[in-house]
Design a protein around this motif. Structure first.
Motif, PDB file in Angstrom:
ATOM      1  N   HIS A  27      -0.338  -9.262  -0.149  1.00  0.00           N
ATOM      2  CA  HIS A  27      -1.231  -8.502   0.722  1.00  0.00           C
ATOM      3  C   HIS A  27      -1.247  -9.066   2.141  1.00  0.00           C
ATOM      4  O   HIS A  27      -2.260  -8.963   2.836  1.00  0.00           O
ATOM      5  CB  HIS A  27      -2.657  -8.499   0.156  1.00  0.00           C
ATOM      6  CG  HIS A  27      -2.785  -7.836  -1.180  1.00  0.00           C
ATOM      7  ND1 HIS A  27      -2.405  -6.531  -1.391  1.00  0.00           N
ATOM      8  CD2 HIS A  27      -3.230  -8.302  -2.373  1.00  0.00           C
ATOM      9  CE1 HIS A  27      -2.626  -6.208  -2.655  1.00  0.00           C
ATOM     10  NE2 HIS A  27      -3.112  -7.271  -3.274  1.00  0.00           N
ATOM     11  N   ASP A 208       0.010  -3.790   9.941  1.00  0.00           N
ATOM     12  CA  ASP A 208      -0.493  -3.336   8.653  1.00  0.00           C
ATOM     13  C   ASP A 208      -0.253  -4.394   7.584  1.00  0.00           C
ATOM     14  O   ASP A 208       0.638  -5.238   7.712  1.00  0.00           O
ATOM     15  CB  ASP A 208       0.184  -2.028   8.239  1.00  0.00           C
ATOM     16  CG  ASP A 208      -0.165  -0.882   9.186  1.00  0.00           C
ATOM     17  OD1 ASP A 208      -1.202  -0.991   9.866  1.00  0.00           O
ATOM     18  OD2 ASP A 208       0.607   0.096   9.246  1.00  0.00           O
ATOM     19  N   CYS A 209      -1.031  -4.321   6.525  1.00  0.00           N
ATOM     20  CA  CYS A 209      -0.846  -5.215   5.385  1.00  0.00           C
ATOM     21  C   CYS A 209       0.043  -4.545   4.352  1.00  0.00           C
ATOM     22  O   CYS A 209       0.071  -3.322   4.233  1.00  0.00           O
ATOM     23  CB  CYS A 209      -2.192  -5.570   4.765  1.00  0.00           C
ATOM     24  SG  CYS A 209      -3.236  -6.624   5.792  1.00  0.00           S
ATOM     25  N   ASP A 211       1.212  -3.038   0.998  1.00  0.00           N
ATOM     26  CA  ASP A 211       0.554  -2.335  -0.100  1.00  0.00           C
ATOM     27  C   ASP A 211       1.616  -1.984  -1.129  1.00  0.00           C
ATOM     28  O   ASP A 211       2.338  -0.996  -0.979  1.00  0.00           O
ATOM     29  CB  ASP A 211      -0.146  -1.083   0.408  1.00  0.00           C
ATOM     30  CG  ASP A 211      -0.911  -0.338  -0.684  1.00  0.00           C
ATOM     31  OD1 ASP A 211      -0.937  -0.843  -1.830  1.00  0.00           O
ATOM     32  OD2 ASP A 211      -1.460   0.741  -0.403  1.00  0.00           O
ATOM     33  N   ILE A 213       1.214  -0.987  -4.127  1.00  0.00           N
ATOM     34  CA  ILE A 213       0.805   0.052  -5.066  1.00  0.00           C
ATOM     35  C   ILE A 213       1.080   1.444  -4.511  1.00  0.00           C
ATOM     36  O   ILE A 213       1.575   2.320  -5.217  1.00  0.00           O
ATOM     37  CB  ILE A 213      -0.682  -0.079  -5.425  1.00  0.00           C
ATOM     38  CG1 ILE A 213      -0.968  -1.473  -5.981  1.00  0.00           C
ATOM     39  CG2 ILE A 213      -1.091   0.990  -6.435  1.00  0.00           C
ATOM     40  CD1 ILE A 213      -0.221  -1.791  -7.243  1.00  0.00           C
ATOM     41  N   GLN A 214       0.809   1.661  -3.223  1.00  0.00           N
ATOM     42  CA  GLN A 214       0.921   2.992  -2.636  1.00  0.00           C
ATOM     43  C   GLN A 214       1.937   3.041  -1.499  1.00  0.00           C
ATOM     44  O   GLN A 214       3.061   3.506  -1.673  1.00  0.00           O
ATOM     45  CB  GLN A 214      -0.460   3.458  -2.143  1.00  0.00           C
ATOM     46  CG  GLN A 214      -1.482   3.640  -3.248  1.00  0.00           C
ATOM     47  CD  GLN A 214      -1.176   4.812  -4.166  1.00  0.00           C
ATOM     48  OE1 GLN A 214      -0.436   5.724  -3.801  1.00  0.00           O
ATOM     49  NE2 GLN A 214      -1.741   4.782  -5.366  1.00  0.00           N
ATOM     50  N   ASP A 215       1.534   2.534  -0.338  1.00  0.00           N
ATOM     51  CA  ASP A 215       2.297   2.771   0.894  1.00  0.00           C
ATOM     52  C   ASP A 215       3.708   2.192   0.865  1.00  0.00           C
ATOM     53  O   ASP A 215       4.641   2.798   1.396  1.00  0.00           O
ATOM     54  CB  ASP A 215       1.525   2.201   2.090  1.00  0.00           C
ATOM     55  CG  ASP A 215       0.187   2.899   2.298  1.00  0.00           C
ATOM     56  OD1 ASP A 215       0.027   4.023   1.761  1.00  0.00           O
ATOM     57  OD2 ASP A 215      -0.692   2.332   2.960  1.00  0.00           O
ATOM     58  N   HIS A 216       3.877   1.015   0.290  1.00  0.00           N
ATOM     59  CA  HIS A 216       5.176   0.337   0.350  1.00  0.00           C
ATOM     60  C   HIS A 216       5.809   0.172  -1.030  1.00  0.00           C
ATOM     61  O   HIS A 216       6.639  -0.715  -1.230  1.00  0.00           O
ATOM     62  CB  HIS A 216       5.008  -1.040   1.009  1.00  0.00           C
ATOM     63  CG  HIS A 216       4.379  -0.974   2.364  1.00  0.00           C
ATOM     64  ND1 HIS A 216       3.108  -1.437   2.619  1.00  0.00           N
ATOM     65  CD2 HIS A 216       4.834  -0.459   3.535  1.00  0.00           C
ATOM     66  CE1 HIS A 216       2.806  -1.243   3.891  1.00  0.00           C
ATOM     67  NE2 HIS A 216       3.834  -0.644   4.471  1.00  0.00           N
ATOM     68  N   LYS A 217       5.436   1.039  -1.953  1.00  0.00           N
ATOM     69  CA  LYS A 217       5.985   0.951  -3.299  1.00  0.00           C
ATOM     70  C   LYS A 217       7.487   1.185  -3.303  1.00  0.00           C
ATOM     71  O   LYS A 217       8.211   0.634  -4.146  1.00  0.00           O
ATOM     72  CB  LYS A 217       5.284   1.968  -4.201  1.00  0.00           C
ATOM     73  CG  LYS A 217       5.700   1.883  -5.666  1.00  0.00           C
ATOM     74  CD  LYS A 217       4.942   2.881  -6.526  1.00  0.00           C
ATOM     75  CE  LYS A 217       5.365   2.802  -7.978  1.00  0.00           C
ATOM     76  NZ  LYS A 217       4.626   3.777  -8.820  1.00  0.00           N
TER      77      LYS A 217
END
Length: 323
Positions: A27, A208-209, A211, A213-217
């Motif tokens: 994260h 940005d941090c 992610d 799970i969603q954004d950077h899966k």
């Protein structure tokens, strides 16, 4: 002064006086992966320290013996209640029925224990063997065993290399794709039969941090998946246009995709799934550990004791009964 990986992976705030789950680099700011972690461990000290904190990259599933599985089932409250009933039937001269019931109970519990053991064996059979992998440590590319990987390592994967037994290369840990693109088969984790395409992390939004799970899966290669193919063409690599070459290690000798290790062992997606399945298979399948079941068994036990006392009194008062 601390190096980048020391500052973000093993900072002093990870060693406070409170117990907490291990913190993995999942994260952080995207700029951190670009500027601090993209070259892997720069010294033996940081690599050894990470290994001390996170342990080996292994997911060993211990196989208990048949009797180790059967023992807790025979001590379960519901089975003990049934055994008590068998004893009462025997005292009332129902020998054949009692013996047949006891045999059926033991056969049933043995079948359950045997099935649980087979499930654990099949689960253990999904584990893959370790193999040698290129890792960028101490400023150069070196070969390591996959069980030696720790968070913060930078590795190179190539689909042209076969793992143990000639199988397709499996991803050894949860990885962040830094350079190149890949096609992976995630059927083992998701059941999805269509291979998924993975692209290098877009470094343009450095504030940005991450992610996963969603954004950077789409930039995450999950442990246990199979690498079908990879592409390291710099013209197609969005990563090469958004990060200075000075922050990246030199091209690996195997011309593979470059990834950062995020999670290892049982903390990976595959490891968490294995841990859940193993823990579930060790639980008793009849639900005797719930509070409601204990209450139910207690009520049955009270009724059985009262019935036994009533039968015993009637038997003692009947002079024709065999005492």
């Amino acid at each position: 002064s601390s190096t980048g990986e020391e500052a973000y992976l093993l900072s002093d705030r990870h060693y406070d006086t409170l117990f907490h789950r291990l913190r993995y680099p999942i994260h952080l700011l995207i700029s951190t992966y670009r500027d601090k972690l993209s070259k892997g461990h720069s010294s033996l000290e940081t690599a050894m320290r990470s290994h001390h904190v996170y342990g080996s990259n292994t997911t060993n599933v211990q196989l208990p013996s048949f009797f180790e599985l059967l023992g807790p089932q025979l001590l379960a409250p519901f089975f003990l209640f049934q055994l008590f009933c068998v004893v009462l039937w025997s005292l009332d001269e129902y020998w054949y029925y009692a013996l047949f019931t006891l045999f059926a109970l033991l056969l049933f519990e043995s079948t359950v224990a045997f099935n649980r053991l087979k499930n654990l064996e099949r689960l253990r059979g999904t584990l893959r063997h370790d193999y040698h992998i290129l890792s960028h440590r101490y400023g150069k590319w070196i070969y390591l065993q996959t069980n030696e990987l720790v968070p913060g390592d930078v590795v190179s994967l190539s689909s042209t290399i076969l793992s143990h037994g000639g199988e397709k290369l499996h991803v050894p840990a949860d990885l962040l794709l830094l350079r190149g693109s890949a096609v992976v088969d995630e059927a083992l984790l998701t059941g999805e039969s269509i291979p998924q395409r993975k692209n290098a992390l877009d470094m343009s939004s450095s504030s940005d941090c991450l992610d996963i799970i969603q954004d950077h899966k789409q930039s995450i290669l999950f442990a246990g998946t199979t690498l079908e193919s990879q592409d390291t063409d710099p013209e197609k690599d969005s990563y090469s246009t958004k990060i200075e070459s000075s922050t990246m290690p030199p091209s690996p000798p195997n011309d593979g995709i470059v990834c950062l290790v995020l999670k290892t062992g049982f903390e990976t997606t595959k490891g968490s799934l294995l841990r859940t399945m193993t823990h579930s298979s060790k639980k008793s399948t009849d639900g005797v550990h719930t509070q409601d079941t204990f209450i139910f068994v207690t009520i049955l036990l009270v009724c059985a004791v009262l019935s036994a006392i009533s039968v015993l009194r009637q038997g003692l008062e009947d002079e024709t009964r065999n005492r």
